[in-house]
Enzyme design. Structure first.
Site, mmCIF file in Angstrom:
data_model
loop_
_atom_site.group_PDB
_atom_site.id
_atom_site.type_symbol
_atom_site.label_atom_id
_atom_site.label_comp_id
_atom_site.label_asym_id
_atom_site.label_seq_id
_atom_site.Cartn_x
_atom_site.Cartn_y
_atom_site.Cartn_z
ATOM 1 N N ASN A 58 52.021 38.650 43.970
ATOM 2 C CA ASN A 58 51.014 38.500 42.908
ATOM 3 C C ASN A 58 51.743 38.700 41.582
ATOM 4 O O ASN A 58 52.095 39.820 41.237
ATOM 5 C CB ASN A 58 49.912 39.558 43.110
ATOM 6 C CG ASN A 58 48.963 39.634 41.927
ATOM 7 O OD1 ASN A 58 48.935 38.742 41.075
ATOM 8 N ND2 ASN A 58 48.178 40.691 41.864
ATOM 9 N N TRP A 59 51.952 37.587 40.883
ATOM 10 C CA TRP A 59 52.729 37.674 39.639
ATOM 11 C C TRP A 59 51.899 38.219 38.470
ATOM 12 O O TRP A 59 52.439 38.445 37.399
ATOM 13 C CB TRP A 59 53.269 36.293 39.276
ATOM 14 C CG TRP A 59 54.464 35.880 40.072
ATOM 15 C CD1 TRP A 59 55.097 36.602 41.044
ATOM 16 C CD2 TRP A 59 55.184 34.641 39.955
ATOM 17 N NE1 TRP A 59 56.167 35.892 41.543
ATOM 18 C CE2 TRP A 59 56.240 34.690 40.898
ATOM 19 C CE3 TRP A 59 55.045 33.494 39.178
ATOM 20 C CZ2 TRP A 59 57.143 33.639 41.052
ATOM 21 C CZ3 TRP A 59 55.937 32.455 39.325
ATOM 22 C CH2 TRP A 59 56.982 32.519 40.253
ATOM 23 N N LYS A 60 50.602 38.338 38.667
ATOM 24 C CA LYS A 60 49.719 38.795 37.578
ATOM 25 C C LYS A 60 49.977 37.920 36.341
ATOM 26 O O LYS A 60 50.198 36.735 36.477
ATOM 27 C CB LYS A 60 49.931 40.284 37.322
ATOM 28 C CG LYS A 60 49.856 41.088 38.625
ATOM 29 C CD LYS A 60 49.810 42.555 38.437
ATOM 30 C CE LYS A 60 49.771 43.218 39.817
ATOM 31 N NZ LYS A 60 49.555 44.627 39.775
ATOM 32 N N HIS A 142 40.677 41.668 43.252
ATOM 33 C CA HIS A 142 41.827 42.520 42.940
ATOM 34 C C HIS A 142 41.350 43.702 42.093
ATOM 35 O O HIS A 142 40.454 43.568 41.268
ATOM 36 C CB HIS A 142 42.900 41.727 42.184
ATOM 37 C CG HIS A 142 44.168 42.507 42.038
ATOM 38 N ND1 HIS A 142 44.351 43.441 41.049
ATOM 39 C CD2 HIS A 142 45.289 42.535 42.802
ATOM 40 C CE1 HIS A 142 45.548 44.001 41.197
ATOM 41 N NE2 HIS A 142 46.135 43.464 42.261
ATOM 42 N N GLU A 144 42.454 45.154 39.584
ATOM 43 C CA GLU A 144 42.495 44.999 38.124
ATOM 44 C C GLU A 144 41.282 44.222 37.621
ATOM 45 O O GLU A 144 40.858 44.381 36.479
ATOM 46 C CB GLU A 144 43.823 44.338 37.709
ATOM 47 C CG GLU A 144 44.961 45.343 37.752
ATOM 48 C CD GLU A 144 46.337 44.771 38.049
ATOM 49 O OE1 GLU A 144 46.537 43.554 37.894
ATOM 50 O OE2 GLU A 144 47.213 45.561 38.455
ATOM 51 N N GLU A 212 44.544 47.955 49.144
ATOM 52 C CA GLU A 212 45.380 48.373 48.010
ATOM 53 C C GLU A 212 44.734 49.574 47.332
ATOM 54 O O GLU A 212 43.817 49.389 46.517
ATOM 55 C CB GLU A 212 45.484 47.248 46.984
ATOM 56 C CG GLU A 212 46.128 45.985 47.483
ATOM 57 C CD GLU A 212 46.691 45.162 46.329
ATOM 58 O OE1 GLU A 212 47.899 44.933 46.329
ATOM 59 O OE2 GLU A 212 45.933 44.775 45.429
ATOM 60 N N GLY A 218 51.210 49.510 40.906
ATOM 61 C CA GLY A 218 52.048 49.578 39.710
ATOM 62 C C GLY A 218 52.478 50.988 39.343
ATOM 63 O O GLY A 218 53.053 51.198 38.276
ATOM 64 N N SER A 258 52.724 49.193 45.162
ATOM 65 C CA SER A 258 54.099 49.705 45.039
ATOM 66 C C SER A 258 54.960 49.438 46.269
ATOM 67 O O SER A 258 55.777 50.273 46.658
ATOM 68 C CB SER A 258 54.082 51.205 44.701
ATOM 69 O OG SER A 258 53.484 51.401 43.434
ATOM 70 N N GLY A 279 53.183 43.201 43.897
ATOM 71 C CA GLY A 279 53.105 42.867 42.477
ATOM 72 C C GLY A 279 54.486 42.842 41.851
ATOM 73 O O GLY A 279 55.223 41.859 41.946
ATOM 74 N N GLY A 280 54.879 43.957 41.249
ATOM 75 C CA GLY A 280 56.131 44.026 40.485
ATOM 76 C C GLY A 280 57.348 43.508 41.235
ATOM 77 O O GLY A 280 58.167 42.767 40.670
HETATM 78 P P1 PGA Z 1 52.421 46.489 42.703
HETATM 79 O O1 PGA Z 1 51.083 45.598 42.597
HETATM 80 O O2 PGA Z 1 53.192 46.012 43.887
HETATM 81 O O3 PGA Z 1 53.146 46.244 41.403
HETATM 82 O O4 PGA Z 1 51.980 47.896 42.860
HETATM 83 C C1 PGA Z 1 50.370 45.234 43.742
HETATM 84 C C2 PGA Z 1 49.152 44.422 43.368
HETATM 85 O O5 PGA Z 1 48.618 44.595 42.278
HETATM 86 O O6 PGA Z 1 48.695 43.583 44.158
#
Ligand code: PGA
Length: 300
Positions: A58-60, A142, A144, A212, A218, A258, A279-280
């Protein structure tokens, strides 16, 4: 009418473990190619996730088009593991470019989807347009977006839009730190999964769930492997309670929050883990593939 994805022989070239979405139409050449490799197209048509772990990036809100293209070129040139399905969810602007640039290497998914159909909905991206851009997956709910005000009801509408268009929704669920401290992690996840209630078995089988915990996203923090396993098993059991048990069993439950190459083997190796939502660490080919290589059964 949902659009059924078309798989050609070109899509399968050089792909060790092809991901053939259920209901996909295979050209005669593609069928022959699979048969030569001893794969019965009908068997292959089962969701790859039923057996292969999925690693979803997930590149956000990251990466321009040139950056997305550079990632695709690097991923294409890299030694990729077999036995694990790769999915990239870039910003909407890069969907069509990446779907093309990653053909046969990874699938592409959206990070969100409109709860509306095509029409007068300024700024919304409807399921039809995501399919048109080459998406096979759509993340819904998600954390966020939930944090920005998305309710379970809205997430449920988005999920149904995705399914109706032939996209596989990745339903994100997970508790906040406060909810966990209050001993409510399991009940929160059960409630979030209720949006799957009433789905026909054939539809339910298309869904993926990503557990999650919000506080792990993050933050560099993860729950202990025992805690993750217990939540993944809880999600699977909650799924089975409200639905056709055989269909519920085919819903992979991924872990996200993470995930990085150094903890991937431990997390992906958990008995109830169907893959990872990353994500990251999905922003760089080396760390994304480092995670994919750690998946159980990954080869090469
Ligand atoms: P993260 O993000 O791996 O940077 O914690 C995961 C996500 O938001 O799906």
């Amino acid at each position: 009418m949902a659009q059924r994805p078309l798989i050609t022989a070109r899509d399968l070239e050089g792909v060790e473990s092809p991901v053939i979405p259920r209901g996909a139409i295979l050209t005669p050449l593609a069928r022959d190619l699979l048969r030569k490799r001893g794969i019965e197209p009908e068997v292959c048509g089962r969701p790859a996730a039923a057996s292969d772990p999925l690693v979803v990036g997930n590149w956000k809100s990251h990466k321009t088009l040139p950056e997305a293209r550079a990632f695709a070129e690097e991923l294409r040139a890299a030694a990729r593991p077999g036995g694990v399905a790769l999915v990239i969810c870039p910003p909407h602007t890069a969907l069509a470019t990446l779907a093309d640039a990653l053909r046969g290497v990874a699938e592409v998914g959206s990070q969100d989807i409109s709860a509306h159909g095509e029409g007068a909905h300024t700024g919304e991206v409807a399921a039809r347009h995501l399919v048109d851009a080459g998406c096979r997956f759509a993340i819904v709910g998600h954390s966020e977006r939930r944090h920005a005000g998305e309710t379970d009801a809205l997430v449920g509408r988005k999920l149904r839009r995705a399914l109706a268009a032939g996209l596989r929704p990745i339903l994100c669920v997970g508790e906040t730190a406060e909810e966990r401290r209050a001993g409510r992690a399991e009940s929160v996840v059960s409630r979030q999964l209720e949006v799957l209630g009433g789905l026909e078995p054939a539809r339910l089988e298309q869904v993926l769930v990503a557990y999650e915990p919000r506080w792990a996203i993050g933050s560099g923090q993860t729950p202990t492997p025992d805690e993750v396993e217990s939540m993944l098993a809880h999600a699977s059991a909650a799924l089975a309670r409200g639905a056709d048990p055989a269909a519920a069993q085919r819903v992979p439950v991924l872990y996200g929050g993470s995930v990085k190459p150094s903890n991937a083997a431990e997390l992906l190796g958990l008995p109830s883990c169907g893959g990872a939502l990353v994500g990251g660490a999905a922003l760089k080919v080396a760390s994304f593939l480092g995670i994919a290589r750690a998946a159980p059964g990954a080869s090469g």
